[in-house]
Write a protein that holds these residues in place. Structure first.
Motif, PDB file in Angstrom:
ATOM      1  N   GLN A   1      57.206 -30.223 -26.885  1.00  0.00           N
ATOM      2  CA  GLN A   1      57.426 -29.780 -28.264  1.00  0.00           C
ATOM      3  C   GLN A   1      58.908 -29.864 -28.622  1.00  0.00           C
ATOM      4  O   GLN A   1      59.261 -30.193 -29.763  1.00  0.00           O
ATOM      5  CB  GLN A   1      56.920 -28.352 -28.434  1.00  0.00           C
ATOM      6  CG  GLN A   1      55.402 -28.232 -28.419  1.00  0.00           C
ATOM      7  CD  GLN A   1      54.921 -26.798 -28.341  1.00  0.00           C
ATOM      8  OE1 GLN A   1      55.622 -25.926 -27.832  1.00  0.00           O
ATOM      9  NE2 GLN A   1      53.721 -26.556 -28.834  1.00  0.00           N
TER      10      GLN A   1
ATOM     11  N   ASP B   1      45.924 -26.857 -34.502  1.00  0.00           N
ATOM     12  CA  ASP B   1      46.983 -26.301 -33.652  1.00  0.00           C
ATOM     13  C   ASP B   1      48.313 -27.029 -33.824  1.00  0.00           C
ATOM     14  O   ASP B   1      49.362 -26.487 -33.523  1.00  0.00           O
ATOM     15  CB  ASP B   1      46.561 -26.362 -32.174  1.00  0.00           C
ATOM     16  CG  ASP B   1      45.403 -25.413 -31.878  1.00  0.00           C
ATOM     17  OD1 ASP B   1      45.170 -24.506 -32.705  1.00  0.00           O
ATOM     18  OD2 ASP B   1      44.728 -25.593 -30.845  1.00  0.00           O
ATOM     19  N   ASN B   2      48.244 -28.293 -34.281  1.00  0.00           N
ATOM     20  CA  ASN B   2      49.473 -29.079 -34.447  1.00  0.00           C
ATOM     21  C   ASN B   2      49.782 -29.331 -35.917  1.00  0.00           C
ATOM     22  O   ASN B   2      50.366 -30.353 -36.273  1.00  0.00           O
ATOM     23  CB  ASN B   2      49.346 -30.404 -33.701  1.00  0.00           C
ATOM     24  CG  ASN B   2      49.206 -30.203 -32.210  1.00  0.00           C
ATOM     25  OD1 ASN B   2      50.166 -29.886 -31.520  1.00  0.00           O
ATOM     26  ND2 ASN B   2      47.992 -30.344 -31.689  1.00  0.00           N
ATOM     27  N   SER B   3      49.378 -28.401 -36.761  1.00  0.00           N
ATOM     28  CA  SER B   3      49.550 -28.610 -38.209  1.00  0.00           C
ATOM     29  C   SER B   3      51.029 -28.713 -38.596  1.00  0.00           C
ATOM     30  O   SER B   3      51.380 -29.489 -39.497  1.00  0.00           O
ATOM     31  CB  SER B   3      48.880 -27.482 -38.987  1.00  0.00           C
ATOM     32  OG  SER B   3      49.369 -26.235 -38.560  1.00  0.00           O
TER      33      SER B   3
ATOM     34  N   PRO C   1      53.852 -29.866 -36.715  1.00  0.00           N
ATOM     35  CA  PRO C   1      54.427 -31.196 -36.484  1.00  0.00           C
ATOM     36  C   PRO C   1      53.748 -32.282 -37.301  1.00  0.00           C
ATOM     37  O   PRO C   1      54.418 -33.222 -37.748  1.00  0.00           O
ATOM     38  CB  PRO C   1      54.232 -31.425 -34.979  1.00  0.00           C
ATOM     39  CG  PRO C   1      53.308 -30.381 -34.512  1.00  0.00           C
ATOM     40  CD  PRO C   1      53.398 -29.237 -35.457  1.00  0.00           C
TER      41      PRO C   1
ATOM     42  N   GLY D   1      56.373 -27.785 -33.028  1.00  0.00           N
ATOM     43  CA  GLY D   1      55.131 -27.021 -32.869  1.00  0.00           C
ATOM     44  C   GLY D   1      55.298 -25.779 -32.018  1.00  0.00           C
ATOM     45  O   GLY D   1      54.310 -25.081 -31.756  1.00  0.00           O
TER      46      GLY D   1
ATOM     47  N   HIS E   1      53.611 -20.968 -38.867  1.00  0.00           N
ATOM     48  CA  HIS E   1      53.119 -20.395 -37.613  1.00  0.00           C
ATOM     49  C   HIS E   1      52.467 -19.038 -37.844  1.00  0.00           C
ATOM     50  O   HIS E   1      51.445 -18.708 -37.231  1.00  0.00           O
ATOM     51  CB  HIS E   1      54.262 -20.256 -36.615  1.00  0.00           C
ATOM     52  CG  HIS E   1      54.566 -21.525 -35.895  1.00  0.00           C
ATOM     53  ND1 HIS E   1      53.673 -22.147 -35.059  1.00  0.00           N
ATOM     54  CD2 HIS E   1      55.660 -22.317 -35.918  1.00  0.00           C
ATOM     55  CE1 HIS E   1      54.200 -23.251 -34.585  1.00  0.00           C
ATOM     56  NE2 HIS E   1      55.412 -23.379 -35.089  1.00  0.00           N
TER      57      HIS E   1
END
Length: 433
Positions: free
Chosen positions: A369, A24-26, A28, A359, A417
């Motif tokens: 974020q 989910d945070n790929s 950042p 993110g 995204h």
């Protein structure tokens, strides 16, 4: 035996949580790696990077945080913050004309910019309500149109219909505002907010990390005592580890007498940013905040629930435009120069690039974020020219890096995204099967 079974069950859950956190945070995480590589290859002194980064964070945070509410309310990434920035610049010109300097001048700017920004926000929101589903491109075009009107007012109406004769502001022909207004004079606004009170950064971080550690532990204890079922132990442990790391690093810097301890934080500017962050969090706990979320999720369901969708969207846009106006004033008091026809032009691009790096997406954004994105974006902006120069031996390459970061990063982040969204949809389908 029962304990062994519990461990066998707990391990997959932990692994799933870690994998989900990484997935989910790929975006950042990718840019954190790029930032670390940039810092290494730039070979710039850490104290220089930290000082410059801190100045940029306090300068830009308010503008980026102004983007959060429109995203939650389903208006997408608000390119229309350019219009709010124009309201802030109108206020600065008026205050400079009347020579109200320092902190009183800054507060007067906020006061004057607010009604102008509210009017601009209402007009923009009414336009977006007529173009539902295409808000981002509409707000961008609205920004271009507003820029034309802005230039018409300042180039042709000032000195003719608007009676301003101040030689420091008006062109020598007596009509039109000068291209550049110096805010660093005795009657200017430079550092009107930043210089009110400064304190060593790492002393502040020690106090904040201790306060947060105590707060997190008390909150966790009270939830356990009340039997609250939604306790996320993984999240709690992660937060505790981060706070301990920040506390230990800050204490190490202070106790070893590192040169980094000389870095100072503008406290009042930081309080303004913290207040906006708190506002974004607290408003989501009110009925209005829930209306923002419902409208952003599905406008048809919101209508059936009795929510006035158009009014809710207008409120979200007005809030964002007012904060953008205030953010532009904070930005310019730090810069110390108002480029009358250029200061507002790129702020939407930079702010949106920053929040995407943190993110956020066109449908989901948080204040955390926004701040993370500002740190990553400006770290890249500081180190990339020097890193490009060191790697390729050509200063021009460094400038290409800078241009890539400013514009290309929006496309990269949106592409990642979109890829994330597709993978998540695929994962849901597989779970259903």
């Amino acid at each position: 035996m029962a304990q062994v079974n519990q461990i066998k069950i707990a391990q997959p859950k932990l692994l799933v949580k870690i994998r989900r956190l990484l997935f989910d945070n790929s975006v950042p995480l990718l840019f954190i790696v790029i930032c670390l590589a940039g810092v290494y290859f730039s070979k710039l002194p850490l104290v220089f990077i930290l000082n410059t980064l801190l100045s940029r964070i306090t300068r830009n945070s308010f503008l980026v945080l102004a983007l959060v509410i429109p995203v939650i309310a389903g208006l997408g990434l608000n390119f229309g913050i350019v219009i709010g920035a124009m309201a802030g610049q109108f206020a600065i010109i008026i205050v400079t004309h009347y020579k109200i300097a320092g902190f009183p001048g800054f507060m007067m700017c906020l006061l004057l910019a607010t009604p102008i920004a509210i009017l601009f926000g209402i007009i923009t929101a009414m336009l977006l309500n007529r173009t539902k589903g295409q808000e981002m491109i509409t707000s961008m075009i609205a920004g271009f149109f507003a820029n034309g009107v802005y230039q018409f007012i300042l180039l042709f109406l000032v000195g003719t219909l608007i009676p301003i004769k101040n030689p420091d502001l008006v062109l020598s022909r007596g009509i039109g505002i000068r291209n550049t207004i110096d805010l660093a004079t005795e009657t200017g606004l430079k550092y009107a907010l930043d210089d009110v009170f400064k304190y060593p950064l790492f002393n502040v971080l020690v106090a904040i990390s201790i306060a947060l550690l105590i707060g997190l532990c008390i909150d966790y204890y009270l939830k356990r005592k009340k039997g609250y079922e939604g306790i996320d132990n993984f999240k709690f442990t992660t937060q505790i580890i981060i706070m301990i790391f920040v506390l230990a690093a800050s204490l190490y810097i202070i106790m070893t007498g590192s040169i980094l301890r000389t870095v100072k934080l503008p406290i009042v500017t930081s309080l303004f940013i913290a207040a906006l962050w708190s506002f974004n969090e607290l408003i989501m706990k009110t009925k209005l905040g829930q209306d923002f979320r419902t409208v952003g999720h599905d406008m048809e369901i919101a209508k059936i629930s009795g929510i006035n969708v158009e009014r809710t969207r207008i409120i979200a846009m007005v809030i964002s435009t007012v904060f953008a106006a205030w953010g532009q004033i904070i930005f310019l008091q730090n810069i110390g120069t108002l480029s009358t026809y250029g200061s507002h032009v790129q702020i939407a691009t930079f702010s949106i690039a920053a929040i995407l790096l943190g993110g956020a997406s066109v449908t989901k954004a948080t204040s955390g974020q926004a701040i993370l994105g500002i740190i990553l974006f400006h770290t890249l902006f500081i180190v990339s020219p020097k890193a490009g120069n060191n790697l390729f031996g050509d200063a021009q390459i460094g400038e290409f890096f800078r241009a890539f970061i400013s514009y290309g990063v929006i496309g990269v982040a949106l592409g990642l995204h979109a890829w994330n969204k597709r993978i998540q949809a695929m994962r849901k389908r597989l779970e259903i099967v």
